[in-house]
Design an enzyme around this catalytic site. Structure first.
Site, PDB file in Angstrom:
ATOM      1  N   SER A  72     -87.850   4.411 -59.183  1.00 21.60           N
ATOM      2  CA  SER A  72     -88.276   3.811 -60.447  1.00 21.60           C
ATOM      3  C   SER A  72     -87.085   3.596 -61.369  1.00 21.60           C
ATOM      4  O   SER A  72     -86.282   4.496 -61.591  1.00 21.60           O
ATOM      5  CB  SER A  72     -89.299   4.712 -61.142  1.00 21.60           C
ATOM      6  OG  SER A  72     -89.826   4.076 -62.290  1.00 21.60           O
ATOM      7  N   SER A 118     -90.535  -0.010 -61.940  1.00 20.06           N
ATOM      8  CA  SER A 118     -89.678   0.134 -63.110  1.00 20.06           C
ATOM      9  C   SER A 118     -90.524   0.035 -64.361  1.00 20.06           C
ATOM     10  O   SER A 118     -91.677  -0.392 -64.317  1.00 20.06           O
ATOM     11  CB  SER A 118     -88.592  -0.958 -63.166  1.00 20.06           C
ATOM     12  OG  SER A 118     -87.691  -0.857 -62.094  1.00 20.06           O
ATOM     13  N   ASP A 160     -86.333   3.278 -64.961  1.00 22.74           N
ATOM     14  CA  ASP A 160     -86.948   3.533 -66.264  1.00 22.74           C
ATOM     15  C   ASP A 160     -85.880   3.386 -67.344  1.00 22.74           C
ATOM     16  O   ASP A 160     -85.024   4.256 -67.522  1.00 22.74           O
ATOM     17  CB  ASP A 160     -87.551   4.934 -66.303  1.00 22.74           C
ATOM     18  CG  ASP A 160     -88.543   5.177 -65.162  1.00 22.74           C
ATOM     19  OD1 ASP A 160     -89.189   4.197 -64.744  1.00 22.74           O
ATOM     20  OD2 ASP A 160     -88.663   6.320 -64.707  1.00 22.74           O
TER      21      ASP A 160
END
Length: 342
Positions: free
Chosen positions: A266, A228, A268
């Site tokens: 991920s 992340s 983000d």
């Protein structure tokens, strides 16, 4: 601090850095850390960011968020985007400690405001996270409420970057990640304004690191693009919440510049706020006077924001030391990596 000149990286910046080259160059912003360390297995902590120094609940900052890829567990984003404000400090920690951080931040806000839940509604505490389980015993739940209070109470305009606070156990692009920050100054209508960024970097696939357009082969492990990144953008430029949403979306450009493609695993997350427009919790009048930049003049704001986030990402790597963590997992700090392999 950001990237010192002796680092030797050219990020092709158009705008100059602020005095400290930190997000705290935006007046009113401060940051505190609490490192939680123990044996080789424990590398975690908490970072606290204050958008302003007065009572945030009673005098909120206008804000917006962007979920670039939603593999994340942050708390408070829903109300930020609904109401366009932030009314608490922002805590950054590891994924499994968000509950503890939320409880601690709630207690902090209740202590500061005896009207919450009595004379008015409750409070939207903002807690963000990344998974530090590669280097840290994340199952051990080592972050305590006391650690969160320590981070909140240590906030300052001068703060460290790298493997500190919430960034203690983070890994990024095959290297040691962590907390990074930078700022940019731009001139609008003959007045100087500042944009600052702070990131907690924990993203990217080993081998994909790019700095200033130059590729660095960091294939020291077989990491997929997972993890992340939390990206916080602060400014004193008058912007509406709609414009802040547009600014937060541009954080993706900085991610791409440093080698991310926002992979499936991920999370983000970008949050942007301005200290220029404040929203009173108890307004004296129904109609508010707000200022905003003309959209036809906003491009420099986008560009300076991307520059600040990009440098903050690289700075998080540059200031992080090589770390040996749980299960003997090792992540090189960028400086050690360059000395060893370049």
């Amino acid at each position: 601090m950001g990237l010192p000149k002796e680092a030797g990286f050219d990020l092709h910046s158009k705008f100059k850095a602020g005095e400290k080259n930190l997000i705290s160059d935006v007046e009113g912003v401060s940051v505190g850390h609490k490192n939680v360390r123990g044996s080789q297995d424990i590398h975690t902590g908490v970072t606290a960011l204050f958008p302003a120094q007065d009572n945030l609940f009673k005098n909120k900052v206008m804000a917006a968020s962007s979920v670039i890829n939603g593999f994340g567990k942050s708390i408070g984003l829903l109300q930020i985007d609904e109401l366009g404000t932030i009314e608490t400090p922002i805590l950054l920690t590891n994924t499994l400690s968000i509950g503890t951080a939320f409880t601690a931040l709630t207690k902090y806000m209740l202590e500061q405001n005896d009207d919450i839940g009595v004379k008015t509604g409750t409070v939207n505490c903002v807690v963000t996270e990344c998974n530090d389980g590669t280097l840290n015993d994340i199952r051990g739940l080592h972050v305590t409420e006391r650690d969160c209070f320590d981070a909140l109470n240590s906030a300052s305009v001068d703060f460290k970057e790298g493997a500190v606070g919430g960034g203690s156990g983070m890994a990024c692009l095959g290297l040691k990640g962590g907390i990074g920050s930078a700022s940019r100054v731009l001139n609008i209508d003959d007045k100087e304004y500042t944009i600052g960024a702070l990131v907690m970097s924990n993203f990217g696939e080993a081998g994909n690191l790019v700095i200033g357009g130059k590729h660095y082969d960091t294939k020291l492990c077989n990491d997929k693009d997972k993890g992340s990144i939390i990206m916080i953008i602060a400014t004193d430029i008058p912007l509406s919440e709609r414009q802040l949403k547009r600014v937060s979306k541009r954080a993706l450009v900085a991610l791409a510049r440093t080698g991310s493609f926002s992979g499936n695993g991920s999370g983000d997350i970008a949050i942007a706020f301005t200290t220029a427009n404040r929203v009173a919790h108890y307004p004296e009048k129904a109609i508010m006077d707000l200022k905003m930049i003309n959209d036809d003049k906003i491009d420099p704001v986008f560009q300076a924001s991307v520059e600040a986030v990009e440098e903050a990402i690289v700075s998080s790597l540059y200031h992080a030391e090589t770390t040996l963590g749980i299960r003997d997992n090792k992540k090189w700090g960028l400086q050690d990596f360059l000395k060893e392999f370049y």
